[in-house]
Write a protein that holds these residues in place. Structure first.
Motif, PDB file in Angstrom:
ATOM      1  N   THR A  31      -4.829   0.363   4.402  1.00  0.00           N
ATOM      2  CA  THR A  31      -4.295   0.644   3.065  1.00  0.00           C
ATOM      3  C   THR A  31      -4.297   2.137   2.800  1.00  0.00           C
ATOM      4  OG1 THR A  31      -5.043  -1.498   2.210  1.00  0.00           O
ATOM      5  CG2 THR A  31      -4.650   0.256   0.592  1.00  0.00           C
ATOM      6  N   CYS A  80      -4.033  -4.006  -4.106  1.00  0.00           N
ATOM      7  CA  CYS A  80      -3.632  -2.633  -4.452  1.00  0.00           C
ATOM      8  C   CYS A  80      -3.703  -2.367  -5.959  1.00  0.00           C
ATOM      9  CB  CYS A  80      -2.234  -2.299  -3.914  1.00  0.00           C
ATOM     10  SG  CYS A  80      -2.199  -2.134  -2.109  1.00  0.00           S
ATOM     11  N   ALA A 133       0.824  -1.204   0.000  1.00  0.00           N
ATOM     12  CA  ALA A 133       0.000   0.000   0.000  1.00  0.00           C
ATOM     13  C   ALA A 133       0.863   1.261   0.000  1.00  0.00           C
ATOM     14  CB  ALA A 133      -0.928  -0.001   1.210  1.00  0.00           C
TER      15      ALA A 133
END
Length: 264
Positions: free
Chosen positions: A81, A224, A52
């Protein structure tokens, strides 16, 4: 784009990036669920935080525009995140040796962050197993507690959430997908002069692509993985009119794999 803006030159373009959370612990440690007090809300593993933070740093260096606001699902993996991405985006010094946001000094004025229920996970057994979902139906999302996990000084408490509460369990798939598409539009319309980062779940990223790239079939969204959207904004007098979103993401380049129906 309607007929009134078809031949106009845009005042500018609004950018919206829709990103999936990082690596969640229950997909790497199957025993975690057995003792977890909130098994429906797994945190990130260390690698997820690293990913992240790295993605936030990539955003800082990759895009030719600043991000102004971040909206995030209340699920813990998304909050963590968003925290790492915001620190990377707001870092005073871009230390290449930093792997996570720990001990990184930020300028909190660079980004404002808000929790948005409309970005939450699919509220059905398709995403959350019945044996994991809370038996009493109480999901226990304390928004103040979640906001406290975000970088100090970045939370915007003045924002009115689009969704005042979680969608009702069990949410039909068609409603989930409609929710994800609509929340992108609603948040963008609410802040037409700002570029947004939306931190959500895999299905939300997939819908953000397939909704605005007609005929696209999303095959996979990595941790991600993200989709970059853009739309023209037209100004007349003191009002703004938005054109249609276009997808700037090429298949496989940002952790999102997809095909166009015409190519299948």
């Amino acid at each position: 784009m309607d007929s009134t803006t078809k031949n106009q030159t845009p005042e500018y373009y609004q950018n919206v990036v829709v990103m999936r959370h990082g690596d969640r612990i229950d997909n790497f440690d199957p025993l975690w669920i057995a003792t977890a007090p909130r098994p429906w809300d797994p945190p990130l593993i260390k690698e997820g935080r690293v990913r992240a933070f790295s993605t936030g740093r990539k955003f800082r260096n990759l895009f030719g525009y600043p991000l102004h606001r971040v909206f995030v699902s209340p699920f813990l993996r998304c909050i963590q995140t968003a925290a790492e991405a915001v620190i990377a985006l707001s870092a005073v010094d871009d230390n290449p040796d930093a792997l996570t946001g720990d001990s990184v000094t930020i300028d909190p004025s660079k980004l404002k962050v808000s929790v948005e229920y409309g970005l939450c996970e699919m509220m059905s057994r398709m995403a959350i197993k019945l044996e994991v979902a809370p038996k009493d139906g109480i999901w226990g999302f304390d928004i103040s507690e979640r906001e406290a996990m975000l970088p100090k000084g970045t939370v915007d408490n003045t924002v009115e959430r689009v969704y005042k509460e979680l969608p009702v369990w069990e949410e039909e798939l068609s409603r989930t997908r409609a929710r994800y598409e609509q929340i992108v539009k609603d948040l963008a319309d609410k802040y037409p002069t700002e570029n947004l980062l939306l931190v959500t779940h895999g299905e939300g990223v997939g819908v953000a692509l397939s909704s605005f790239r007609k005929g696209a079939v999303v095959c996979e969204v990595d941790y991600c993985g993200y989709v970059e959207l853009r739309r023209p904004i037209f100004k007349k007098d003191q009002s703004f009119t938005a054109g249609e979103f276009e997808v700037l993401t090429n298949a496989g380049q940002t952790g999102v794999k997809y095909s166009d129906l015409k190519d299948l």
